[in-house]
Design an enzyme around this catalytic site. Structure first.
Site, short mmCIF file in Angstrom:
data_model
loop_
_atom_site.label_atom_id
_atom_site.label_comp_id
_atom_site.label_asym_id
_atom_site.label_seq_id
_atom_site.Cartn_x
_atom_site.Cartn_y
_atom_site.Cartn_z
N CYS A 208 -70.62 27.86 22.85
CA CYS A 208 -71.15 26.67 22.17
C CYS A 208 -72.00 27.02 20.96
CB CYS A 208 -71.93 25.81 23.16
SG CYS A 208 -73.39 26.58 23.85
N CYS B 297 -75.43 28.59 31.36
CA CYS B 297 -75.83 27.29 30.81
C CYS B 297 -75.77 26.21 31.88
CB CYS B 297 -74.94 26.92 29.63
SG CYS B 297 -75.34 25.32 28.89
#
Length: 399
Positions: free
Chosen positions: A233, A129
């Site tokens: 997440c 990410c």
């Protein structure tokens, strides 16, 4: 020979023009964007920069579209995060906006992770990410923003540091470990390219987490008492990984076998639910067992009793897709018989340990000074010399 020398000089001049003394640190009036998550770390980061005379703004990344799962966004965690970002920015009197990067996150992070899980390998989407989204798609978006004439500085709430080191008369950025080693996040940043690192700011690098909390309280920031978020997440904190991943991968039952006896002791619902070294949680056994091996073609999970079984340990690991932050300048010691003497982390929550690093054809081999437990294929190994983070790569099953 003349053409080669001329090209080297030109390349050097181009590098100098990109990293001249005026671009090593932001100056008053420079455009600085704070990537805010709604947490206390990015809030304090914004406050620290608010008094420096920069042209400061904030951006909130929406990376996960819950409509893909539930058909609605109502009541989702990102809404609370975005609200907290707006509240902090209101107190600091800086503009903020939300950028929807859910498509980029899906294609660059989630889909590759899903393929890893399906193949029985445990990926690390948080490392990807940072490379693909925060220091990739977001920086690209900010560079294309008509309101920002040039690539702005990007500040984050990561616990990391950065400095500049002259190499062949050219200043180059180094990713360094922070003062608060317990909160060190360089492991998650170890895959970002040098060009992105050159525009990164890590204002929390000199602070401890306790000091960040104290500053947030002192400054009456709305997020001062907010708890830290944990976990992947897109899974969130309220869901179990098994429940989440079952929405995307159908169950694939298989046997759990004791490595020592060859006896089946249980059944699993899919190899993606297990990571090397984790507790297998097999019911009915007198002693706790731990995952030691996955036979993906035969869909078998092998376990051993006890946390210190010899089969859980390895003397080395092998890496593919290795990335040096200074991509054009890998350490010359890699080719030496004794290798590069360094430190390595192959999990975020671990102390770095001594190792020797070697270049092995198209792969990197890392030999530990002492045997290490629970080496999980798919995870990321990050190499350091002292506090300098050099780069990372993905662990492969070399058995």
């Amino acid at each position: 020979m003349f053409r080669q020398c001329r090209f080297s000089r030109l390349q050097k001049l181009q590098t100098r023009s990109h990293y001249d003394s005026r671009t090593l640190v932001p100056r008053k009036g420079d455009k600085v964007v704070v990537a805010m998550s709604g947490g206390v770390d990015s809030s304090v980061t914004a406050k620290l920069l608010a008094n420096e005379g920069y042209d400061l703004s904030a951006v909130f990344m929406r990376n996960w579209d819950t409509r893909d799962e539930f058909g609605s966004d109502h009541g989702c965690e990102w809404e609370k995060d975005w609200e907290d970002v707006r509240r902090v920015c209101g107190v600091l009197d800086i503009p903020c906006k939300m950028v929807d990067l859910s498509r980029e996150y899906w294609t660059r992070v989630f889909e590759p992770s899903l393929k890893f899980w399906e193949s029985g390998i445990t990926p690390n989407p948080d490392v990807w990410c940072n490379k693909e989204v925060k220091f990739g798609a977001l920086l690209d978006h900010l560079s294309d923003d008509p309101g920002l004439s040039n690539t702005p500085w990007l500040a984050t709430g990561h616990y990391a540091s950065k400095d500049w080191k002259y190499h062949k008369d050219v200043p180059r950025p180094r990713l360094l470990r922070p003062r608060d080693i317990k909160k060190d996040q360089t492991y998650y940043l170890s895959s970002i390219p040098e060009r992105s690192l050159s525009r990164a700011l890590f204002p929390l690098g000199s602070l401890k987490k306790s000091e960040v909390r104290e500053l947030a309280t002192k400054w009456n920031l709305p997020t001062a008492a907010r708890q830290e978020s944990m976990g992947i997440c897109f899974v969130g904190e309220k869901r179990k990984f098994h429940d989440f991943i079952s929405q995307y991968i159908p169950p694939k039952p298989g046997p759990i076998i004791d490595l020592e006896t060859g006896v089946q002791v249980g059944e699993h619902a899919g190899p993606w639910n297990f990571t090397i070294g984790q507790g297998a949680k097999v019911k009915g056994l007198k002693e706790k067992t731990f995952v030691v091996k996955k036979d993906i073609p035969r869909n078998i999970i092998y376990v051993v009793p006890g946390t210190d079984h010899p089969a859980l340990y390895a003397q080395s690991l092998t890496i593919h897709d290795w990335t040096w932050i200074w991509a054009d300048n890998p350490p010359i010691e890699l080719m030496h018989p004794g290798g590069l003497k360094a430190r390595v982390k192959f999990r975020h929550v671990m102390s770095d340990i001594g190792c020797s690093v070697y270049s092995d054809n198209d792969r990197i081999r890392i030999d530990f000074n002492e045997p290490q437990k629970a080496i999980a294929p798919g995870q990321v190994a990050t190499v350091y010399t002292e506090d300098w983070c050099l780069g990372c790569g993905t662990i492969v099953d070399d058995a």
